[in-house]
Design a protein around this motif. Sequence first.
Motif, mmCIF file in Angstrom:
data_model
loop_
_atom_site.group_PDB
_atom_site.id
_atom_site.type_symbol
_atom_site.label_atom_id
_atom_site.label_comp_id
_atom_site.label_asym_id
_atom_site.label_seq_id
_atom_site.Cartn_x
_atom_site.Cartn_y
_atom_site.Cartn_z
ATOM 1 N N GLN A 131 0.818 -1.219 0.000
ATOM 2 C CA GLN A 131 0.000 0.000 0.000
ATOM 3 C C GLN A 131 0.854 1.273 0.000
ATOM 4 O O GLN A 131 0.312 2.371 -0.047
ATOM 5 C CB GLN A 131 -0.974 0.018 1.184
ATOM 6 N N LYS A 132 2.180 1.104 0.003
ATOM 7 C CA LYS A 132 3.077 2.258 -0.099
ATOM 8 C C LYS A 132 3.721 2.344 -1.480
ATOM 9 O O LYS A 132 4.512 3.247 -1.749
ATOM 10 C CB LYS A 132 4.172 2.170 0.975
ATOM 11 N N GLY A 155 1.037 7.880 0.004
ATOM 12 C CA GLY A 155 -0.369 7.521 -0.139
ATOM 13 C C GLY A 155 -0.952 7.045 1.158
ATOM 14 O O GLY A 155 -1.601 7.796 1.888
ATOM 15 N N SER A 156 -0.734 5.766 1.489
ATOM 16 C CA SER A 156 -1.296 5.213 2.726
ATOM 17 C C SER A 156 -0.574 5.722 3.955
ATOM 18 O O SER A 156 -1.065 5.578 5.075
ATOM 19 C CB SER A 156 -1.214 3.681 2.692
ATOM 20 N N ARG A 187 -3.777 -0.319 7.690
ATOM 21 C CA ARG A 187 -5.154 -0.810 7.631
ATOM 22 C C ARG A 187 -5.888 -0.271 6.397
ATOM 23 O O ARG A 187 -6.808 0.535 6.519
ATOM 24 C CB ARG A 187 -5.909 -0.421 8.903
ATOM 25 N N PRO A 188 -5.489 -0.710 5.193
ATOM 26 C CA PRO A 188 -6.164 -0.231 3.979
ATOM 27 C C PRO A 188 -7.645 -0.616 3.966
ATOM 28 O O PRO A 188 -8.024 -1.695 4.425
ATOM 29 C CB PRO A 188 -5.409 -0.928 2.842
ATOM 30 N N ALA A 215 -7.130 -1.356 -4.105
ATOM 31 C CA ALA A 215 -7.160 -0.382 -5.201
ATOM 32 C C ALA A 215 -6.048 0.655 -5.043
ATOM 33 O O ALA A 215 -5.506 1.158 -6.030
ATOM 34 C CB ALA A 215 -8.516 0.312 -5.258
ATOM 35 N N TYR A 216 -5.730 1.014 -3.792
ATOM 36 C CA TYR A 216 -4.680 1.991 -3.475
ATOM 37 C C TYR A 216 -4.834 3.250 -4.338
ATOM 38 O O TYR A 216 -3.899 3.729 -4.988
ATOM 39 C CB TYR A 216 -3.293 1.384 -3.647
ATOM 40 N N THR A 217 -6.055 3.771 -4.307
ATOM 41 C CA THR A 217 -6.390 4.954 -5.111
ATOM 42 C C THR A 217 -5.520 6.147 -4.746
ATOM 43 O O THR A 217 -5.216 6.990 -5.600
ATOM 44 C CB THR A 217 -7.872 5.312 -4.904
ATOM 45 N N CYS A 218 -5.086 6.199 -3.494
ATOM 46 C CA CYS A 218 -4.260 7.322 -3.035
ATOM 47 C C CYS A 218 -2.955 7.407 -3.812
ATOM 48 O O CYS A 218 -2.365 8.493 -3.928
ATOM 49 C CB CYS A 218 -3.982 7.191 -1.541
#
Length: 350
Positions: A200-201, A290-291, A318-319, A324-327
């Motif tokens: 998520q990074k 992002g996350s 904690r996504p 999707a990791y839209t950030c």
Amino acid sequence: MPLHRILIVRTSAIGDVVFASPFAATLRRSHPQAHIAWLVEPGIYELLAADPNIDELILWPKGEWKKLWQQRRFGELFGRIRAFARLLKDKRFDTAIDLQSLLKSGWLTWLTGAPRRIGLGSREGSQWLMTEVIPKGGDERRISSEYLHLAEQLGLDVGEFLPQLHVAAETEVRTQALLAEHGLVPGRYAVFAPFTTRPQKHWFEDAWQALAPRVRDELGLTPVILGGPADRAAADRIVAGAPGVVSLAGATRLPEAAALIQHAALVIGVDTGLTHMGTAFARPTVALFGSTRPYLDTGRRNGRVIWLGLECSPCRRRPTCNGAYTCLRDIRPEQVLEEARTVLATKDQA
């Protein structure tokens, strides 16, 4: 009160050690005659080895202890722990400062027997092992803010308090040879730091592939991917879709990676220690968050952070987006390129 023998405890991780790096210089300015030591894990110590403000590095053999525990060799393990505790006590530190705030780091700080043990926002029970606990504070938008806050609370001469790293002469020699081997010229390449510990990074591989040719053709810089041995396959996939990119993922040790960043014209990366090194070396740097959002202000005019500030971000570990990791997906290569142009045109100063 003058301090004579000081131990800094910040054993890991790479990025956090980079953030904490100005603390040694701050102590040196405030206590120029003091003996300053740093307790760190073996895999990271080389990041600090050339720092002129650190007199001694003490390596915590965490990996060895963990292996003995897994092998149920408890007698040998406890013997190693007792020997390490004796080593720390024999150093006769008058002050030990726990920058990590965890039970493990608090325990190591306590093992020193230092009469003054200072914890930064100590938690997990480590607060009971300190003689003083200073709550975390400072401007969380700024890089290294919590360590700056601690230094201010201790009345130290903080100066500009920005991350700083140093490269040893022998590392420089090895790095110049590595550059020559790959046909790279100092100041004519851009370091890409796409990898870190959690997905998520990560910015997406196709985004790196779209950015790379534009950095090469429009900025005139050869993209060079850095990372660890575990990142080789992902780096090869990026290279496969972006001819002209050089992958050195897994081909360097930590000191050489740092030296490569020191000689880069540009650093672009996610929330990982290599990206933060760009700021430490005052290189033009674009960080993609992002996350996580460790900071928004790099403290340097030639540093920029791209963080979209979505409602769900930062989610940290904690996504909520089901992968999707839209950030990060919504950070476009065009935006990164534009920020790269900006930092390249900005003078290298704080």
